[in-house]
Design a protein around this motif. Structure first.
Motif, PDB file in Angstrom:
ATOM      1  N   ALA A   5      32.390 -14.015  -0.357  1.00 44.74           N
ATOM      2  CA  ALA A   5      31.393 -13.279  -1.144  1.00 44.74           C
ATOM      3  C   ALA A   5      30.290 -14.219  -1.623  1.00 44.74           C
ATOM      4  O   ALA A   5      29.110 -13.859  -1.610  1.00 44.74           O
ATOM      5  CB  ALA A   5      32.062 -12.593  -2.333  1.00 44.74           C
ATOM      6  N   ALA A   6      30.653 -15.429  -2.016  1.00 47.33           N
ATOM      7  CA  ALA A   6      29.646 -16.398  -2.459  1.00 47.33           C
ATOM      8  C   ALA A   6      28.746 -16.810  -1.304  1.00 47.33           C
ATOM      9  O   ALA A   6      27.525 -16.948  -1.483  1.00 47.33           O
ATOM     10  CB  ALA A   6      30.330 -17.623  -3.061  1.00 47.33           C
ATOM     11  N   ASP A   7      29.321 -16.987  -0.114  1.00 46.25           N
ATOM     12  CA  ASP A   7      28.516 -17.332   1.059  1.00 46.25           C
ATOM     13  C   ASP A   7      27.558 -16.200   1.421  1.00 46.25           C
ATOM     14  O   ASP A   7      26.404 -16.435   1.766  1.00 46.25           O
ATOM     15  CB  ASP A   7      29.411 -17.659   2.250  1.00 46.25           C
ATOM     16  N   ALA A   8      28.039 -14.957   1.353  1.00 44.58           N
ATOM     17  CA  ALA A   8      27.187 -13.807   1.652  1.00 44.58           C
ATOM     18  C   ALA A   8      26.055 -13.692   0.635  1.00 44.58           C
ATOM     19  O   ALA A   8      24.901 -13.421   0.999  1.00 44.58           O
ATOM     20  CB  ALA A   8      28.010 -12.524   1.683  1.00 44.58           C
ATOM     21  N   TYR A   9      26.376 -13.920  -0.629  1.00 42.00           N
ATOM     22  CA  TYR A   9      25.355 -13.864  -1.679  1.00 42.00           C
ATOM     23  C   TYR A   9      24.308 -14.953  -1.463  1.00 42.00           C
ATOM     24  O   TYR A   9      23.109 -14.707  -1.580  1.00 42.00           O
ATOM     25  CB  TYR A   9      26.017 -14.023  -3.048  1.00 42.00           C
ATOM     26  N   ARG A  10      24.745 -16.144  -1.107  1.00 46.07           N
ATOM     27  CA  ARG A  10      23.811 -17.253  -0.877  1.00 46.07           C
ATOM     28  C   ARG A  10      22.914 -16.957   0.324  1.00 46.07           C
ATOM     29  O   ARG A  10      21.710 -17.194   0.290  1.00 46.07           O
ATOM     30  CB  ARG A  10      24.586 -18.546  -0.643  1.00 46.07           C
ATOM     31  N   ALA A  11      23.492 -16.423   1.409  1.00 44.52           N
ATOM     32  CA  ALA A  11      22.700 -16.086   2.595  1.00 44.52           C
ATOM     33  C   ALA A  11      21.669 -15.013   2.260  1.00 44.52           C
ATOM     34  O   ALA A  11      20.511 -15.087   2.703  1.00 44.52           O
ATOM     35  CB  ALA A  11      23.625 -15.611   3.717  1.00 44.52           C
ATOM     36  N   GLU A  12      22.069 -14.012   1.477  1.00 42.55           N
ATOM     37  CA  GLU A  12      21.136 -12.954   1.077  1.00 42.55           C
ATOM     38  C   GLU A  12      20.013 -13.523   0.213  1.00 42.55           C
ATOM     39  O   GLU A  12      18.836 -13.189   0.395  1.00 42.55           O
ATOM     40  CB  GLU A  12      21.888 -11.880   0.309  1.00 42.55           C
ATOM     41  N   ARG A  13      20.359 -14.408  -0.688  1.00 36.56           N
ATOM     42  CA  ARG A  13      19.364 -15.012  -1.570  1.00 36.56           C
ATOM     43  C   ARG A  13      18.374 -15.860  -0.775  1.00 36.56           C
ATOM     44  O   ARG A  13      17.159 -15.781  -0.996  1.00 36.56           O
ATOM     45  CB  ARG A  13      20.073 -15.883  -2.614  1.00 36.56           C
ATOM     46  N   LEU A  14      18.862 -16.636   0.188  1.00 35.97           N
ATOM     47  CA  LEU A  14      17.974 -17.457   1.007  1.00 35.97           C
ATOM     48  C   LEU A  14      17.099 -16.591   1.908  1.00 35.97           C
ATOM     49  O   LEU A  14      15.932 -16.920   2.157  1.00 35.97           O
ATOM     50  CB  LEU A  14      18.778 -18.457   1.831  1.00 35.97           C
ATOM     51  N   ASP A  15      17.656 -15.490   2.395  1.00 31.52           N
ATOM     52  CA  ASP A  15      16.876 -14.574   3.225  1.00 31.52           C
ATOM     53  C   ASP A  15      15.764 -13.926   2.410  1.00 31.52           C
ATOM     54  O   ASP A  15      14.633 -13.781   2.897  1.00 31.52           O
ATOM     55  CB  ASP A  15      17.793 -13.504   3.823  1.00 31.52           C
TER      56      ASP A  15
END
Length: 131
Positions: free
Chosen positions: A98-108
């Motif tokens: 979930a943290a990785d998905a959140y980080r990817a969404e934030r960077l996107d």
């Protein structure tokens, strides 16, 4: 071959410390899993422990003993230790995903946001419109 007995229970130091470490690990894992199972304000401690016991396949009274009477326990059952450890690893992996998905969404979002790409123009502002 003389064996040194350290305690009344006939356990050497390493066996006793391993049991204590396993008990501490199991208690820590139970606390984390219990907190994750807790649903909020109107949920009760017993209900959360019941759901956790059913999910893990462990007796609820054993989880109660581990939660409230761990000081009286000498060690933890191997199967309970294994099930708590696996459930703890699973919850940690879900949290990391979930943290990785959140980080990817934030960077996107940072890439696609035009405000972050262009600096503000010096000619724009309150006085630039001829007020």
């Amino acid at each position: 071959m003389k064996r040194t007995i350290v305690s009344k229970s006939d356990k050497s130091i390493s066996e006793g410390s391993m049991s204590t470490q396993a008990l501490n690990d199991a208690k820590t894992w139970l606390e984390v899993l219990h907190d994750a199972e807790f649903r909020g304000r109107k949920d009760t401690d017993g209900a959360a422990r019941y759901r956790l016991a059913k999910r893990l396949g462990v007796k609820e009274n054993y989880l109660f003993r581990l939660q409230y009477r761990a000081a009286e326990m000498r060690d933890v059952a191997g199967e309970v230790y294994r099930r708590l450890g696996l459930a703890y690893e699973e919850i940690c992996e879900r949290n990391e995903k979930a943290a990785d998905a959140y980080r990817a969404e934030r960077l996107d979002l940072r890439k696609t946001n035009a405000v972050d790409q262009k600096p503000a123009s010096a000619g724009l502002g309150k006085g630039a419109l001829g007020d």
